[in-house]
Motif scaffolding. Structure first.
Motif, PDB file in Angstrom:
ATOM      1  N   TYR A 123      -5.307  13.780   5.715  1.00  0.00           N
ATOM      2  CA  TYR A 123      -5.437  12.195   5.719  1.00  0.00           C
ATOM      3  C   TYR A 123      -4.686  11.805   6.972  1.00  0.00           C
ATOM      4  O   TYR A 123      -3.308  12.136   6.691  1.00  0.00           O
ATOM      5  CB  TYR A 123      -5.258  11.492   4.535  1.00  0.00           C
TER       6      TYR A 123
ATOM      7  N   ARG B 154      -3.086  -4.541  -0.879  1.00  0.00           N
ATOM      8  CA  ARG B 154      -1.962  -3.880  -0.253  1.00  0.00           C
ATOM      9  C   ARG B 154      -1.027  -3.427  -1.307  1.00  0.00           C
ATOM     10  O   ARG B 154       0.134  -4.174  -1.004  1.00  0.00           O
ATOM     11  CB  ARG B 154      -1.293  -4.454   1.207  1.00  0.00           C
TER      12      ARG B 154
ATOM     13  N   ILE C 243      -3.375   9.354  -4.662  1.00  0.00           N
ATOM     14  CA  ILE C 243      -3.867   8.047  -4.803  1.00  0.00           C
ATOM     15  C   ILE C 243      -5.266   7.960  -5.536  1.00  0.00           C
ATOM     16  O   ILE C 243      -5.979   6.833  -5.797  1.00  0.00           O
ATOM     17  CB  ILE C 243      -4.016   7.262  -3.303  1.00  0.00           C
ATOM     18  N   TYR C 244      -5.988   9.135  -5.683  1.00  0.00           N
ATOM     19  CA  TYR C 244      -7.159   9.244  -6.074  1.00  0.00           C
ATOM     20  C   TYR C 244      -7.291  10.009  -7.482  1.00  0.00           C
ATOM     21  O   TYR C 244      -8.188  10.538  -7.987  1.00  0.00           O
ATOM     22  CB  TYR C 244      -8.162  10.122  -5.150  1.00  0.00           C
TER      23      TYR C 244
ATOM     24  N   GLY D 155       0.930  -1.150  -0.091  1.00  0.00           N
ATOM     25  CA  GLY D 155       0.048   0.020   0.145  1.00  0.00           C
ATOM     26  C   GLY D 155       1.042   1.248   0.014  1.00  0.00           C
ATOM     27  O   GLY D 155       1.924   1.040   0.185  1.00  0.00           O
ATOM     28  N   ALA D 156       0.229   2.499  -0.350  1.00  0.00           N
ATOM     29  CA  ALA D 156       1.114   3.566  -0.130  1.00  0.00           C
ATOM     30  C   ALA D 156       1.053   3.937   1.126  1.00  0.00           C
ATOM     31  O   ALA D 156       2.456   4.624   1.424  1.00  0.00           O
ATOM     32  CB  ALA D 156       0.336   4.707  -0.670  1.00  0.00           C
ATOM     33  N   SER D 157       0.424   3.358   2.106  1.00  0.00           N
ATOM     34  CA  SER D 157       0.834   3.648   3.628  1.00  0.00           C
ATOM     35  C   SER D 157       2.242   3.215   3.944  1.00  0.00           C
ATOM     36  O   SER D 157       2.738   4.033   4.766  1.00  0.00           O
ATOM     37  CB  SER D 157      -0.358   2.966   4.213  1.00  0.00           C
TER      38      SER D 157
ATOM     39  N   ILE E  73       4.678   5.658   2.721  1.00  0.00           N
ATOM     40  CA  ILE E  73       4.420   7.243   3.331  1.00  0.00           C
ATOM     41  C   ILE E  73       5.308   7.107   4.839  1.00  0.00           C
ATOM     42  O   ILE E  73       5.797   7.935   4.985  1.00  0.00           O
ATOM     43  CB  ILE E  73       3.088   7.495   3.754  1.00  0.00           C
TER      44      ILE E  73
ATOM     45  N   SER F 116      -5.502   0.681  -4.475  1.00  0.00           N
ATOM     46  CA  SER F 116      -6.427   0.462  -3.566  1.00  0.00           C
ATOM     47  C   SER F 116      -7.786   1.091  -4.046  1.00  0.00           C
ATOM     48  O   SER F 116      -8.828   0.463  -3.599  1.00  0.00           O
ATOM     49  CB  SER F 116      -6.186   1.190  -2.012  1.00  0.00           C
ATOM     50  N   LYS F 117      -7.653   2.067  -4.608  1.00  0.00           N
ATOM     51  CA  LYS F 117      -8.968   3.091  -5.016  1.00  0.00           C
ATOM     52  C   LYS F 117      -9.474   2.792  -6.379  1.00  0.00           C
ATOM     53  O   LYS F 117     -10.352   2.249  -6.643  1.00  0.00           O
ATOM     54  CB  LYS F 117      -8.718   4.369  -4.664  1.00  0.00           C
TER      55      LYS F 117
ATOM     56  N   ASP G 169       0.518  13.040  -2.556  1.00  0.00           N
ATOM     57  CA  ASP G 169      -0.298  11.987  -2.401  1.00  0.00           C
ATOM     58  C   ASP G 169      -1.445  11.779  -3.406  1.00  0.00           C
ATOM     59  O   ASP G 169      -2.403  12.610  -3.416  1.00  0.00           O
ATOM     60  CB  ASP G 169      -1.024  11.849  -1.165  1.00  0.00           C
TER      61      ASP G 169
ATOM     62  N   ASN H  48      -8.562  13.512  -0.149  1.00  0.00           N
ATOM     63  CA  ASN H  48      -9.251  12.926   1.098  1.00  0.00           C
ATOM     64  C   ASN H  48      -8.901  13.865   2.259  1.00  0.00           C
ATOM     65  O   ASN H  48      -7.703  13.954   2.580  1.00  0.00           O
ATOM     66  CB  ASN H  48      -8.823  11.634   1.252  1.00  0.00           C
TER      67      ASN H  48
ATOM     68  N   ILE I 118      -2.219  16.707  -1.033  1.00  0.00           N
ATOM     69  CA  ILE I 118      -3.357  15.625  -1.352  1.00  0.00           C
ATOM     70  C   ILE I 118      -4.109  15.911  -2.410  1.00  0.00           C
ATOM     71  O   ILE I 118      -4.966  16.711  -2.133  1.00  0.00           O
ATOM     72  CB  ILE I 118      -4.036  14.925   0.012  1.00  0.00           C
TER      73      ILE I 118
ATOM     74  N   TYR J 133     -15.300  10.974  -1.029  1.00  0.00           N
ATOM     75  CA  TYR J 133     -15.581  11.202   0.386  1.00  0.00           C
ATOM     76  C   TYR J 133     -16.304  12.626   0.314  1.00  0.00           C
ATOM     77  O   TYR J 133     -16.256  13.369  -0.645  1.00  0.00           O
ATOM     78  CB  TYR J 133     -14.684  11.444   1.261  1.00  0.00           C
TER      79      TYR J 133
HETATM   80  N1  PLP Z   1      -3.365   8.143   1.195  1.00  0.00           N
HETATM   81  C1  PLP Z   1      -4.660   8.809   1.033  1.00  0.00           C
HETATM   82  C2  PLP Z   1      -4.962  10.192   0.758  1.00  0.00           C
HETATM   83  C3  PLP Z   1      -5.813   7.637   1.260  1.00  0.00           C
HETATM   84  O1  PLP Z   1      -6.939   8.285   1.440  1.00  0.00           O
HETATM   85  C4  PLP Z   1      -5.293   6.431   1.589  1.00  0.00           C
HETATM   86  C5  PLP Z   1      -6.129   5.265   1.809  1.00  0.00           C
HETATM   87  O2  PLP Z   1      -7.335   5.765   2.349  1.00  0.00           O
HETATM   88  C6  PLP Z   1      -4.082   6.202   1.640  1.00  0.00           C
HETATM   89  C7  PLP Z   1      -3.050   7.045   1.087  1.00  0.00           C
HETATM   90  C8  PLP Z   1      -3.381   4.773   1.734  1.00  0.00           C
HETATM   91  O3  PLP Z   1      -3.687   3.875   0.581  1.00  0.00           O
HETATM   92  P1  PLP Z   1      -3.012   2.432   0.707  1.00  0.00           P
HETATM   93  O4  PLP Z   1      -4.424   1.261   0.711  1.00  0.00           O
HETATM   94  O5  PLP Z   1      -2.454   2.281  -0.857  1.00  0.00           O
HETATM   95  O6  PLP Z   1      -2.126   2.040   1.791  1.00  0.00           O
END
Ligand code: PLP
Length: 404
Positions: A129, A248, A209-210, A103-105, A108, A239-240, A207, A179, A175, A333
Motif C-alpha cells: 500500500y 478520517r 485495517i482490513y 485515519g490510520a494514514s 503511519i 474507514s473500511k 497494518d 492491500n 499488511i 481488491y
Molecule cells: N492501510 C491500508 C493497507 C489501506 O488500504 C488504507 C486505505 O486504503 C489505509 C491504511 C489508510 O486508511 P485510513 O482511511 O484509516 O487513513
C-alpha cells in the motif's frame, strides 16, 4: 523570477493511486463523461452505508465535540480500543498505548517521522500500500521492498526479506489482510515474521485495517498477539469495515517490548501533541463501532454483497485469456496478472490511462504499488456485480486489441 520549487524531502515520495491517471479521470468527468472508478477503497460512494447507530451517536455527541481532546484522543474511544485488544488477545495494552488519528494514514506518517534518521531502512512489501513507501521516504528513510510471492498465495518471501536486512534496518511493515493482494497470512507465516524481527531487533509495523473483512475460511490473527517480546505498532480504523472513510478516524496501538522503546514513544507523543488532536466528532464513532452490531459480517458471508462481488469479478477475469488472479481471502481488491507474452505492455500506467480514455473505467497500475513489473493492475470490487462484470469484460476487449 525563480520558480517556486517543492522540497527535496519529497523526492522519492509518491502516491500514484491518486496520481496522474486520476487527474485525467477528473478532466474527463468535467467534460461530462461518466467514469466507473475501480481505483479507491472508498465504500460509501458504492452504497455501502455505515451502520446507522454510529451516525446517530456522532450526531448526538456533536455538541460535546467542540473542543480539543488530549493529544492521544478521547478517553472513551481509547478505552473501547483497549477492550478490543483484549477481545482479540493482544496482551498488555494500556490506554496510554493507544493514539487516535485522522485515519490510520496520519499515524503511519507519524510513526515513520518519529523513528527514522536519514538512511535508516524499513522493509516494506512489494506490492505494497504505497503510503508506506512514501511515509518512509518522506521521513528520510529508505524503503527496502521485500517480495510477496504470487505462487504462494502472495505470502511474503522470508528468504527475500532476510537478504534485504542490513545494519540500517529498523523495522518491517506487514499488511494483513493485504492491500492490494487480498492475502490473509497464516499463523505459521506470522510466527516466522516475528521470529525474524526478534532475531534482527526490528520493530513490526502491522497494518491491520482490513482485519474484519475476511472471506471463506480465512482467519485473522493479530500480530500483537504473537509479537509479545518484540515492539509491535498496529494500525486500524473505521474507514473500511465500518465504511466511514470520510470520517478520517483511525488508531495506532503499541504493544510488546514497550519498555525498550521509551524514547521512540516520547517522539510519537511529541508529534501527536504538535497536531493537538485528531478530528473529535469522528472519535465519538469509535466506541459505538467497536461495541455495536458488526454489520460487516453480513457483507462478507455467501450471499453478502462484498463476497458476491468478489466472486463475480473473479469470474469475469477468468474469462479473459492471459489474465490470472489469486483469489483474495480478505480486503476489497483484486490484483490480477497479465501475461506479457500474450499482450505487449511496456508501461502499465500508460495502459491504464489508455483504458480510461477508451472505456471510461479507472483502474490502478501495478507499479503504483511498487510492484517491479508492468504486468499487474488493481481492481476495487466495491461496485455492483453488473458494473463490475461490464467493466472487466470491457477490459478484456480492450486488451485483445491493445499493444504498445
Ligand atoms: N492501510 C491500508 C493497507 C489501506 O488500504 C488504507 C486505505 O486504503 C489505509 C491504511 C489508510 O486508511 P485510513 O482511511 O484509516 O487513513
Amino acid at each position: 523570477m525563480n520558480p517556486i520549487k517543492k522540497s527535496d524531502k519529497l523526492n522519492g515520495v509518491c502516491y500514484d493511486i491518486r496520481g496522474p491517471v486520476l487527474e485525467h479521470a477528473y478532466r474527463l468527468e468535467e467534460e461530462g463523461h461518466r467514469i466507473l472508478k475501480l481505483n479507491i477503497g472508498n465504500p460509501a460512494p458504492f452504497g455501502f452505508a455505515a451502520p446507522d447507530e454510529i451516525i446517530q451517536d456522532v450526531i448526538y455527541n456533536l455538541p460535546n465535540a467542540e473542543g480539543y481532546t488530549a493529544s492521544k484522543g478521547l478517553f472513551a474511544a481509547r478505552k473501547a480500543i483497549m477492550q478490543e485488544c483484549q477481545r482479540i488477545q493482544v496482551p498488555g495494552v494500556d490506554i496510554e498505548d493507544i493514539f487516535l488519528g485522522n485515519g490510520a494514514s496520519e499515524l503511519i506518517v507519524m510513526a515513520m517521522q518519529a523513528l527514522l534518521n536519514n538512511g535508516d531502512e524499513i522493509l516494506v512489501p512489494a506490492p505494497d500500500y504505497p503510503l508506506w513507501t512514501a511515509a518512509v521516504n518522506l521521513a528520510g528513510g529508505k524503503a527496502r521492498h521485500y517480495l510477496c510471492d504470487e505462487q504462494s498465495d502472495w505470502f511474503p518471501d522470508l528468504a527475500d526479506i532476510e537478504s534485504k536486512i542490513t545494519d540500517k534496518t529498523r523495522g518491517i511493515v506487514v499488511i494483513n489482510p493485504n492491500n492490494p493482494t487480498g492475502s490473509v497470512y497464516s499463523q505459521d507465516l506470522l510466527e516466522s515474521l516475528v521470529e525474524l524481527a526478534r532475531r534482527h531487533n526490528l520493530i513490526i509495523f502491522a497494518d491491520e485495517i482490513y482485519s474484519k473483512i475476511l472471506y471463506d475460511d480465512a482467519e485473522f490473527i493479530p500480530m500483537g498477539k504473537l509479537a509479545q517480546d518484540v515492539l509491535c505498532v498496529t494500525f486500524n480504523g473505521l474507514s473500511k469495515a465500518y465504511r466511514l472513510a470520510g470520517f478520517r478516524s483511525g488508531w495506532m496501538v503499541i504493544s510488546g517490548a514497550k519498555h525498550r522503546a521509551r524514547s521512540y514513544i516520547e517522539g510519537l507523543e511529541m508529534l501527536a501533541s504538535m497536531r493537538l488532536c485528531a478530528n473529535v466528532p469522528a472519535m465519538y464513532a469509535v466506541q459505538t463501532a467497536l461495541g455495536g452490531y458488526q454489520s460487516i459480517n453480513e457483507l462478507i458471508v455467501p450471499g453478502g454483497r462484498l463476497r458476491d462481488q468478489r466472486d463475480a469479478a473473479l469470474k469475469a477475469l477468468a474469462d479473459i485469456p492471459g489474465v490470472s488472479c489469486v483469489k483474495p481471502r480478505g480486503a476489497m481488491y483484486l490484483f490480477p496478472k497479465i501475461d506479457l507474452n500474450r499482450y505487449k505492455i511496456k508501461d502499465d500506467q500508460q495502459m491504464v490511462l489508455d483504458f480510461l480514455i477508451q472505456e471510461k473505467v479507472l483502474l490502478v497500475q501495478g507499479t503504483a504499488f511498487n510492484w517491479p513489473n508492468s504486468d499487474h493492475f488493481r481492481i476495487v470490487f466495491l461496485p455492483r456485480e453488473d458494473d463490475l462484470t461490464k467493466a472487466i469484460n470491457r477490459f478484456g476487449d480492450f486488451l485483445s486489441r491493445y499493444s504498445q
